[in-house]
Design a protein around this motif. Structure first.
Motif, mmCIF file in Angstrom:
data_model
loop_
_atom_site.group_PDB
_atom_site.id
_atom_site.type_symbol
_atom_site.label_atom_id
_atom_site.label_comp_id
_atom_site.label_asym_id
_atom_site.label_seq_id
_atom_site.Cartn_x
_atom_site.Cartn_y
_atom_site.Cartn_z
ATOM 1 N N LEU A 206 75.642 -11.124 -38.620
ATOM 2 C CA LEU A 206 76.352 -11.122 -37.336
ATOM 3 C C LEU A 206 75.543 -10.366 -36.307
ATOM 4 N N VAL A 207 75.522 -10.878 -35.089
ATOM 5 C CA VAL A 207 74.972 -10.115 -33.971
ATOM 6 C C VAL A 207 76.131 -9.549 -33.171
ATOM 7 N N VAL A 208 76.065 -8.254 -32.883
ATOM 8 C CA VAL A 208 77.011 -7.623 -31.960
ATOM 9 C C VAL A 208 76.216 -7.285 -30.703
ATOM 10 N N ASP A 209 76.395 -8.091 -29.668
ATOM 11 C CA ASP A 209 75.754 -7.788 -28.375
ATOM 12 C C ASP A 209 76.682 -6.821 -27.640
ATOM 13 N N THR A 210 76.229 -5.573 -27.525
ATOM 14 C CA THR A 210 77.105 -4.542 -26.938
ATOM 15 C C THR A 210 77.283 -4.730 -25.433
ATOM 16 N N ARG A 211 76.409 -5.547 -24.825
ATOM 17 C CA ARG A 211 76.459 -5.822 -23.370
ATOM 18 C C ARG A 211 76.199 -4.574 -22.536
ATOM 19 N N VAL A 212 75.524 -3.603 -23.148
ATOM 20 C CA VAL A 212 75.070 -2.472 -22.330
ATOM 21 C C VAL A 212 73.555 -2.379 -22.445
ATOM 22 N N LYS A 213 72.937 -1.980 -21.337
ATOM 23 C CA LYS A 213 71.508 -1.722 -21.331
ATOM 24 C C LYS A 213 71.305 -0.478 -20.478
ATOM 25 N N HIS A 214 70.887 0.607 -21.129
ATOM 26 C CA HIS A 214 70.740 1.858 -20.401
ATOM 27 C C HIS A 214 69.373 1.925 -19.723
ATOM 28 N N ASP A 215 69.389 2.303 -18.448
ATOM 29 C CA ASP A 215 68.177 2.241 -17.628
ATOM 30 C C ASP A 215 67.039 3.092 -18.158
ATOM 31 N N LEU A 216 67.385 4.205 -18.808
ATOM 32 C CA LEU A 216 66.318 5.099 -19.257
ATOM 33 C C LEU A 216 65.379 4.410 -20.244
ATOM 34 N N GLY A 217 65.801 3.248 -20.764
ATOM 35 C CA GLY A 217 64.999 2.535 -21.748
ATOM 36 C C GLY A 217 63.588 2.221 -21.282
#
Ligand code: ADP
Ligand code: MG
Length: 379
Positions: A206-217
């Motif tokens: 299963l893929v869980v796409d959390t739908r968050v992307k933190h800018d500090l990345g």
């Protein structure tokens, strides 16, 4: 085909052909590629389609069904790192990388339509690049083949789009095959296909796409890569891949405290890839579970690229009975993969969704994936 009609609407002519390049999930081997190490990605059914037509006037025109932006119109002769700062940098970068490597390439009309979620750690950027690389290989008769095209796509992302990624994403999109995981040795870009069929063992990925992307990345990725290179230099190694697992104690005496956890992750993660491949070769798909969970702990505690949302997804899945779970992709958000028995998949998915609701996070997107085909011409 839908992309053909869209191409005609945008560019007023028929495309010469249609190419497809998939996104990927990496089963194991994270942040190892730029350390010359190992990884084990699969291509996923989510794909970027590219309808393309060669142009002989030197113009490169790009349009994407995602984002609804206007046609981007560039001159191939003017392509240079830094010249394009929008999404078009990824595809235009491939044309630049081909030309810069001495290949005689000209313009094209390109229309993209993708089902790979963007910024979800599933490599929509590599899918975009590989679609262009494969289309140009055919349209301009380059005869380069998948691994060379993947390297050029990586060069586009590094030098043209300014993202210092390793080669794993592009190799996965270019070289994966249906029903197999790609055992990648990033040193010299050597690879082999390892059969991977969780469904045949009653398991689901299963893929869980959390739908968050933190800018500090963005900045953090470059800093992590620099830290690894610095550690390798201090140890007198070409890359951290050359440090054996029993060399960690000696390394600890040489390295500053801040670099040691990075090295520990890379060394242990490379070992996990080797272990995972041995299990798959022996048909023990379920044995991947604890390896995934151990990798998540390493990415959270040593490499520190996890975040609250991905940690919660991994913990909630395992607490609800999954065999294992870990963050996949570069980190700081994105997706978690979960290995689970098929008859528990619904309950585990529901538990993850409920945990996100309880924490006040956005509802995650959950979907099963099976190993799909790599980039190819489809029409
Ligand atoms: P990931 O590769 O994990 O999806 P990245 O940040 O590396 O995340 O790449 C995402 C970026 O790639 C998007 O912000 C966009 O610029 C570009 N991109 C990917 N797919 C498309 C598409 N179909 N149309 C336009 N841009 C795209
Ligand atoms: Mg990417």
């Amino acid at each position: 085909m839908h992309v053909n009609e869209a191409f005609r609407r945008v560019f007023g002519a028929d495309p010469d052909g249609v190419w497809a390049a998939p996104g990927r999930v990496n089963l194991i081997g994270e942040h190892t590629d730029y350390n010359d190490g190992f990884a084990l990605p699969i291509a996923i059914p989510q794909t970027t389609l590219l309808a393309a037509r060669r142009r002989d006037d030197g113009r490169l025109r790009l349009h994407s069904a995602q984002g609804d932006g206007p046609v981007v119109d560039l001159a191939v002769a003017d392509l240079a790192p830094g010249a394009v700062t929008t999404w078009a940098a990824y595809p235009a970068g491939v044309v630049w990388a081909l030309a810069d490597a001495g290949h005689r390439v000209g313009g094209a009309d390109l229309h993209f339509d993708s089902t790979v979620p963007t910024g979800a750690g599933l490599s929509s950027s590599a899918a975009l690049e590989c679609a262009v690389a494969f289309a140009y290989d055919d349209l301009y008769g380059l005869g380069l083949g998948p691994p060379a095209l993947a390297r050029l796509a990586q060069r586009a992302e590094n030098a043209f789009a300014g993202v210092p990624c390793g080669v794993m994403d592009q190799m996965a999109s270019a070289c994966c095959t249906e029903g197999a995981a790609l055992h990648l040795d990033s040193r010299g870009t050597v690879y082999e296909q390892v059969p991977f069929a969780p469904g045949a063992r009653g398991l689901s990925l299963l893929v869980v796409d959390t739908r968050v992307k933190h800018d500090l990345g963005d900045g953090a990725y470059a800093a992590l890569r620099a830290g690894c290179e610095q550690a390798a230099a201090l140890l007198g190694l070409a890359a951290l891949r050359d440090l054996p697992a029993d060399g960690l104690d000696a390394a600890a005496r040489v390295l500053p405290a801040r670099l040691l956890p990075l090295v520990r992750h890379v060394v242990s993660e490379n070992a996990r890839v080797t272990e995972a491949v041995a299990h798959l070769r022996a048909g023990r798909v379920e044995a991947l579970g604890p390896i995934l969970t151990a990798a998540h702990a390493s990415l959270r505690d040593d490499y520190r690229v996890s975040c609250a949302e991905t940690d919660l997804a991994a913990v909630a899945a395992v607490d609800a009975g999954a065999l294992g779970a870990r963050i996949t992709g570069g980190g700081f958000g994105g997706s978690v993969i979960v290995l689970v028995e098929e008859d528990r998949a619904r309950a585990v998915g529901a538990a993850v969704t409920a945990a996100f609701g309880g924490a006040g996070y956005r509802t995650p997107h959950l979907f099963p994936v099976a190993p799909a085909a790599g980039a190819r011409r489809v029409a």
